[in-house]
Motif scaffolding. Structure first.
Motif, PDB file in Angstrom:
ATOM      1  N   GLU A 216      38.054  28.221  37.825  1.00 18.67           N
ATOM      2  CA  GLU A 216      38.216  29.673  37.776  1.00 18.67           C
ATOM      3  C   GLU A 216      37.058  30.378  38.461  1.00 18.67           C
ATOM      4  OE1 GLU A 216      38.883  33.259  34.502  1.00 18.67           O
ATOM      5  OE2 GLU A 216      38.745  31.166  33.874  1.00 18.67           O
TER       6      GLU A 216
ATOM      7  N   ASP B  88      34.678  33.721  39.355  1.00 24.78           N
ATOM      8  CA  ASP B  88      34.127  34.856  38.622  1.00 24.78           C
ATOM      9  C   ASP B  88      34.958  36.096  38.914  1.00 24.78           C
ATOM     10  OD1 ASP B  88      32.030  37.314  38.571  1.00 24.78           O
ATOM     11  OD2 ASP B  88      31.437  35.775  37.124  1.00 24.78           O
ATOM     12  N   SER B  89      35.138  36.937  37.898  1.00 22.91           N
ATOM     13  CA  SER B  89      35.979  38.126  38.063  1.00 22.91           C
ATOM     14  C   SER B  89      35.441  39.085  39.122  1.00 22.91           C
ATOM     15  CB  SER B  89      36.118  38.864  36.730  1.00 22.91           C
ATOM     16  OG  SER B  89      34.845  39.232  36.229  1.00 22.91           O
ATOM     17  N   SER B  90      34.169  38.961  39.444  1.00 26.07           N
ATOM     18  CA  SER B  90      33.583  39.828  40.471  1.00 26.07           C
ATOM     19  C   SER B  90      33.805  39.306  41.881  1.00 26.07           C
ATOM     20  CB  SER B  90      32.074  39.984  40.224  1.00 26.07           C
ATOM     21  OG  SER B  90      31.418  38.720  40.307  1.00 26.07           O
ATOM     22  N   SER B  91      34.320  38.075  41.984  1.00 28.48           N
ATOM     23  CA  SER B  91      34.559  37.488  43.300  1.00 28.48           C
ATOM     24  C   SER B  91      35.691  38.206  44.021  1.00 28.48           C
ATOM     25  CB  SER B  91      34.903  36.003  43.152  1.00 28.48           C
ATOM     26  OG  SER B  91      35.331  35.450  44.380  1.00 28.48           O
TER      27      SER B  91
ATOM     28  N   PHE C  69      39.031  36.484  43.437  1.00 31.54           N
ATOM     29  CA  PHE C  69      39.481  36.234  42.063  1.00 31.54           C
ATOM     30  C   PHE C  69      40.962  36.551  41.879  1.00 31.54           C
ATOM     31  CE2 PHE C  69      40.371  37.927  37.812  1.00 31.54           C
ATOM     32  CZ  PHE C  69      40.140  36.783  37.054  1.00 31.54           C
ATOM     33  N   LYS C  70      41.418  37.707  42.342  1.00 29.85           N
ATOM     34  CA  LYS C  70      42.823  38.088  42.152  1.00 29.85           C
ATOM     35  C   LYS C  70      43.760  37.112  42.839  1.00 29.85           C
ATOM     36  CE  LYS C  70      42.312  43.054  41.327  1.00 29.85           C
ATOM     37  NZ  LYS C  70      42.702  44.420  41.756  1.00 29.85           N
TER      38      LYS C  70
ATOM     39  N   ASN D  17      43.744  33.916  40.773  1.00 30.22           N
ATOM     40  CA  ASN D  17      44.428  34.167  39.509  1.00 30.22           C
ATOM     41  C   ASN D  17      45.939  34.208  39.684  1.00 30.22           C
ATOM     42  OD1 ASN D  17      43.854  34.829  36.615  1.00 30.22           O
ATOM     43  ND2 ASN D  17      45.096  36.608  37.133  1.00 30.22           N
TER      44      ASN D  17
ATOM     45  N   ASP E   8      48.239  31.637  37.561  1.00 28.92           N
ATOM     46  CA  ASP E   8      49.299  32.128  36.671  1.00 28.92           C
ATOM     47  C   ASP E   8      50.645  31.509  37.018  1.00 28.92           C
ATOM     48  OD1 ASP E   8      47.564  33.666  35.235  1.00 28.92           O
ATOM     49  OD2 ASP E   8      48.100  35.567  36.172  1.00 28.92           O
TER      50      ASP E   8
ATOM     51  N   THR F  86      46.868  38.467  32.686  1.00 28.56           N
ATOM     52  CA  THR F  86      45.603  39.062  33.106  1.00 28.56           C
ATOM     53  C   THR F  86      45.817  40.410  33.791  1.00 28.56           C
ATOM     54  OG1 THR F  86      45.715  37.836  35.196  1.00 28.56           O
ATOM     55  CG2 THR F  86      44.488  36.818  33.376  1.00 28.56           C
TER      56      THR F  86
ATOM     57  N   GLU G  11      46.143  44.373  34.367  1.00 30.04           N
ATOM     58  CA  GLU G  11      45.380  45.484  33.833  1.00 30.04           C
ATOM     59  C   GLU G  11      46.319  46.471  33.138  1.00 30.04           C
ATOM     60  OE1 GLU G  11      43.106  47.190  36.923  1.00 30.04           O
ATOM     61  OE2 GLU G  11      41.948  45.367  37.344  1.00 30.04           O
TER      62      GLU G  11
END
Length: 241
Positions: free
Chosen positions: A80, A82-85, A88-89, A92, A96, A152, A154
């Protein structure tokens, strides 16, 4: 400075520079490649896992994911981000997709049998830690079958957080109701807390209460022995009746 983006639907990696645009096609060997027939509702194997013959089912899943070059999403090769990468999306999205495939390959009977096992579970002769471990094991297994847990997306309305809080509160009550009657007082105190604490917080309070009980028994062995001795004639009376 170059900028890159991935078009998930067409498997096209588009890049551009200040002087010249560039387009790179993602081939089938890329972990982010998806065939036009791939969808979240797809089932990877012919036989859904129902709790039996796990070895054969696992082998079929591994082969299916390997042919799609997605095995790295379950063996942590593609760990996984980092969400700041910036990627990331994208990561992800494909992760999923793999989770959906796995969930579709499980029988719904598994979830039902786990729910029944959970509803029948009580503390009994276990200490608090042992009881909690048994309950959490089933919760973790249920979470793997619950797509909402892995969502995940928003949410600005707060609906997702309220749903998760409701799930957590339900589990807290379920956990507390399975405790032995000796913990009825601390259980009532926990249920009076507003808002309800997390299961982990309640578990910590129960562990503290359990330790205090052990300390009391260790410090007052004569008192405990006296109480037990006085109860023996009563127990003997009913035993002989």
């Amino acid at each position: 400075m170059a900028t890159n983006s991935i078009d998930n639907s067409s498997n096209v990696f588009a890049g551009s520079t200040a002087t010249q645009p560039a387009v790179v096609i993602i081939d089938s060997s890329h972990p982010y490649y998806l065939h036009s027939s791939d969808s979240p509702g797809m089932v990877l194997v012919n036989s859904l896992f129902d709790g039996n013959e796990y070895g054969g089912w696992r082998r079929a899943i591994v082969i299916a994911l390997s042919t799609k070059n997605k095995l790295g999403f379950i063996d942590r090769t593609y760990s996984e981000l980092d969400s700041s990468s910036t990627d990331f999306k994208q990561w992800n999205h494909y992760n999923d997709m793999v989770i959906s495939w796995l969930l579709n390959s499980l029988s719904k009977d598994i979830a039902e049998s786990l729910q029944k096992e959970l509803s029948d579970l009580v503390q009994g002769t276990s200490d608090v830690a042992g009881y909690y471990t048994k309950v959490k094991k089933i919760w973790d297994e249920l979470d793997t079958l619950n797509t909402c847990i892995h969502c995940t997306c928003e949410c600005n309305c707060g609906g997702k957080s309220r749903t998760l809080k409701s799930l957590q509160d339900g589990r807290l009550i379920q956990f507390l109701m399975g405790l032995n009657d000796a913990y009825s007082a601390v259980r009532s105190n926990i249920l009076m807390i507003t808002p309800l604490p997390s299961v982990n917080q309640a578990y910590s309070l129960l562990i503290q209460d359990e330790k205090q009980r052990k300390i009391h028994v260790a410090q007052h062995p004569v008192e405990i022995a006296f109480l037990v001795q006085n109860q023996q004639p009563i127990f003997q009376k009913y035993a002989n009746a």
